[in-house]
Scaffold this motif. Structure first.
Motif, PDB file in Angstrom:
ATOM      1  N   SER A 156       0.887  -1.026  -0.403  1.00 21.05           N
ATOM      2  CA  SER A 156       0.201   0.299   0.470  1.00 21.05           C
ATOM      3  C   SER A 156       1.140   1.124  -0.014  1.00 21.05           C
ATOM      4  O   SER A 156       0.880   1.773  -0.592  1.00 21.05           O
ATOM      5  CB  SER A 156      -0.617  -0.308   0.775  1.00 21.05           C
ATOM      6  OG  SER A 156      -1.855  -1.096   1.229  1.00 21.05           O
ATOM      7  N   TYR A 157       1.974   1.426   1.114  1.00 19.31           N
ATOM      8  CA  TYR A 157       2.375   2.267   0.760  1.00 19.31           C
ATOM      9  C   TYR A 157       3.279   2.680  -0.556  1.00 19.31           C
ATOM     10  O   TYR A 157       3.552   4.078  -0.782  1.00 19.31           O
ATOM     11  CB  TYR A 157       3.647   2.555   1.885  1.00 19.31           C
ATOM     12  CG  TYR A 157       2.813   2.628   3.515  1.00 19.31           C
ATOM     13  CD1 TYR A 157       3.313   3.529   4.265  1.00 19.31           C
ATOM     14  CD2 TYR A 157       1.761   1.806   3.945  1.00 19.31           C
ATOM     15  CE1 TYR A 157       3.104   4.499   5.692  1.00 19.31           C
ATOM     16  CE2 TYR A 157       1.525   2.641   5.836  1.00 19.31           C
ATOM     17  CZ  TYR A 157       2.063   3.280   6.003  1.00 19.31           C
ATOM     18  OH  TYR A 157       1.849   3.608   7.170  1.00 19.31           O
ATOM     19  N   GLY A 169       0.618   0.603  -3.224  1.00 19.55           N
ATOM     20  CA  GLY A 169      -1.586   1.020  -3.715  1.00 19.55           C
ATOM     21  C   GLY A 169      -2.003  -0.621  -3.861  1.00 19.55           C
ATOM     22  O   GLY A 169      -1.518  -1.405  -5.073  1.00 19.55           O
TER      23      GLY A 169
END
Length: 551
Positions: free
Chosen positions: A324-325, A328
């Motif tokens: 995610s960081y 994504g």
């Protein structure tokens, strides 16, 4: 040669209609996405949402057809939980969210510097009674209460039920005089030999463990966590010891509380990744290992502790950070979950443990030589490769080459680390196993996956500042490590394995180990995959809920 325990066989029987050794299956007749209870529920929920807001939402029929093959359930390793694939996405799992919340919202602050300022500069007395008074005040201020100023906006305590501050020390005499409501008692929380190791290392120093409200981390970031802690500690010191806010010594308190005496869970990220401290990319593998508490609850089972550390690393590093960081969206979950589901890596790890005992008699007894590292990693790697070939259902469970590469190399690395007592040797075994796997299969995973594994052997034993650190101190900030999912969870295991095998009370820091030996944490760091299972079953109650301020 030792016999395999084949811990994955029961999982395979529960996942597939076919026998574990069957070589043929079917495709295109499973009912597409409708075979999945969770996806079917998502469709119904999305229809209602779309009707209410007038904007289309989730609709699996518009993309590539899902469910052409079996949408497999997963068994969480060393548990009885069999869960839907969607439930191990961190967005759908409150326990996984809380795992990260509880790490990010933790700040450890030494108290010795502040006490020295009080006694030597201001001539004030510091006693167990004054420390207890301070602890009572800090548990008022840390959730958002005012202590030395009036006419202040304060935080509703119902929004910060998870916020508190505890204290610990290696000094038994002082610990006996501290208020039990605030004390993490090393003697009670750890086996006797581990407690002795920890107390000898910590000595007479005293530390406070701050749990900032979960909501602060969710609204702001990890850097805010540290600043929130520092501000409240500074105010409380002045209140507890009757100091004037304008005294010059307050600057020293602020420096101690915000910088000099602070232990954050993660370091600053480089500019190109632009994250403050207490974010997942800055957490060293040894810190992640010490957050996990299996070693004090199951001190005679180094395999379990290693696997639990891997499971924690998989969610924080691979699913949340890389998934995610750094990228994504979806897609990373099942690459990472291969390390903590279906007892496959579990079997590989325990095969390695049996191999070590059969070949060397005990842990940490093998010579740390290049030849021995290659021998161990080859023997373990070949066993893992043969497992995938012998049981096609295991291959289907780890359907991606990168999943298999990660699990094979994790097993080789952890076994070598346990055999030699060296995480550096385990790291070298990881890279050797990758080369072995590539030689066997022709490739490792998707494009770019090979990069760090092809160049890693050259810096495994290097301690030059730009190329190497003791393995326990490495993390996602380390060059070449922040690229591929499935790696850093296993690296956490390699950092953990030699210390668990040797019976060490901690991996990198006894201070962090004690800080997470805390029964009031929402997430149970002694039973990582069990918590994940509760999250999958919607049985886990997280912190940070906003019921007090919503209709």
């Amino acid at each position: 040669m030792v016999d395999s325990r084949k811990l994955y066989i029961d999982s395979m029987k529960k996942k597939f209609q076919e026998k574990p050794e069957d070589k043929k299956t079917q495709f295109y007749n499973y009912g597409t996405w409708k075979q999945s209870k969770s996806k079917s529920k998502f469709v119904e929920s999305s229809k209602k949402i779309s009707a209410e807001r007038g904007i289309p939402g989730y609709n699996p029929d518009v993309g590539l057809a899902q469910g052409q093959r079996l949408l497999m359930p997963y068994q969480l390793s060393h548990t009885d939980y069999i869960v839907d694939m969607d439930d191990i996405h961190f967005m759908n799992n409150a326990a996984m969210q809380q795992l990260w919340d509880d790490i990010r919202r933790t700040v450890i602050v030494g108290m010795d510097m502040a006490h020295n300022i009080l006694e030597k500069r201001l001539g004030k007395e510091v006693t167990p009674e004054t420390i207890n008074h301070y602890m009572e005040l800090i548990n008022h201020t840390m959730p958002g209460g005012a202590v030395i100023q009036e006419h202040m906006c304060e935080v509703n305590p119902e929004l910060a039920t998870d916020c508190y501050v505890k204290i610990f020390t290696g000094d038994d005499e002082l610990a006996d005089q501290l208020d039990n409501r605030f004390l993490i008692d090393i003697n009670k929380e750890f086996p006797e030999d581990q407690a002795q190791q920890i107390k000898e290392n910590i000595g007479k120093s005293t530390y406070q463990v701050v749990r900032v409200p979960t909501l602060v981390g969710r609204v702001c970031d990890g850097g805010t966590i540290s600043r929130w802690s520092g501000m409240q500690i500074g105010m409380t010191m002045m209140g507890a010891y009757n100091m004037a806010a304008g005294e010059a010594a307050t600057a020293d308190f602020s420096y101690a509380a915000k910088h000099a005496s602070v232990i954050n869970m993660g370091s600053f990220m480089p500019a190109r990744r632009a994250r403050a401290n207490n974010e997942p990319g800055g957490i060293p593998f040894g810190v992640m290992a010490d957050c996990v508490q299996s070693s004090r609850l199951y001190p005679d089972d180094p395999g379990r502790h290693t696997l639990e550390a891997i499971a924690a690393g998989a969610v924080v590093y691979d699913q949340i950070y890389l998934g995610s960081y750094m990228s994504g969206g979806v897609g990373f979950t099942q690459y990472a979950s291969a390390t903590y589901t279906d007892n496959i890596l579990e079997d590989f790890i325990y095969y390695g443990i049996d191999y070590i005992k059969d070949k060397y008699g005990d842990f940490c007894a093998a010579p740390t030589t290049k030849d021995e590292i290659e021998k161990i990693s080859t023997d373990i790697g070949v066993y893992c490769l043969e497992t995938y070939e012998k049981y096609p259902t295991v291959m289907e469970s780890h359907f991606g080459g990168s999943q298999r590469a990660a699990c094979i190399s994790a097993a080789s690395g952890c076994a070598t680390a346990m055999a030699t007592g060296s995480a550096q040797a385990g790291s070298n075994a990881w890279y050797h196993s990758m080369i072995l796997h590539k030689e066997e299969m022709g490739r490792l995973g998707f494009y770019g996956y090979d990069l760090q594994d092809m160049c890693g052997s050259s810096n495994t034993f290097s301690f030059r500042s730009d190329e190497g650190l003791p393995f326990e101190m490495r993390g996602p900030n380390y060059p070449n490590y922040a690229m591929n999912v499935g790696h850093m969870s296993a690296y956490t295991g390699i950092a953990t394995a030699p210390h668990a095998a040797r019976g060490d009370a901690w991996t990198l820091s006894p201070i962090i180990k004690v800080a997470f030996a805390d029964k009031h944490l929402n997430f149970d760091f002694g039973h990582v995959t069990d918590c994940y299972g509760k999250g999958c079953m919607k049985e886990f109650m997280p912190a940070g809920e906003r019921d007090a301020i919503i209709p």
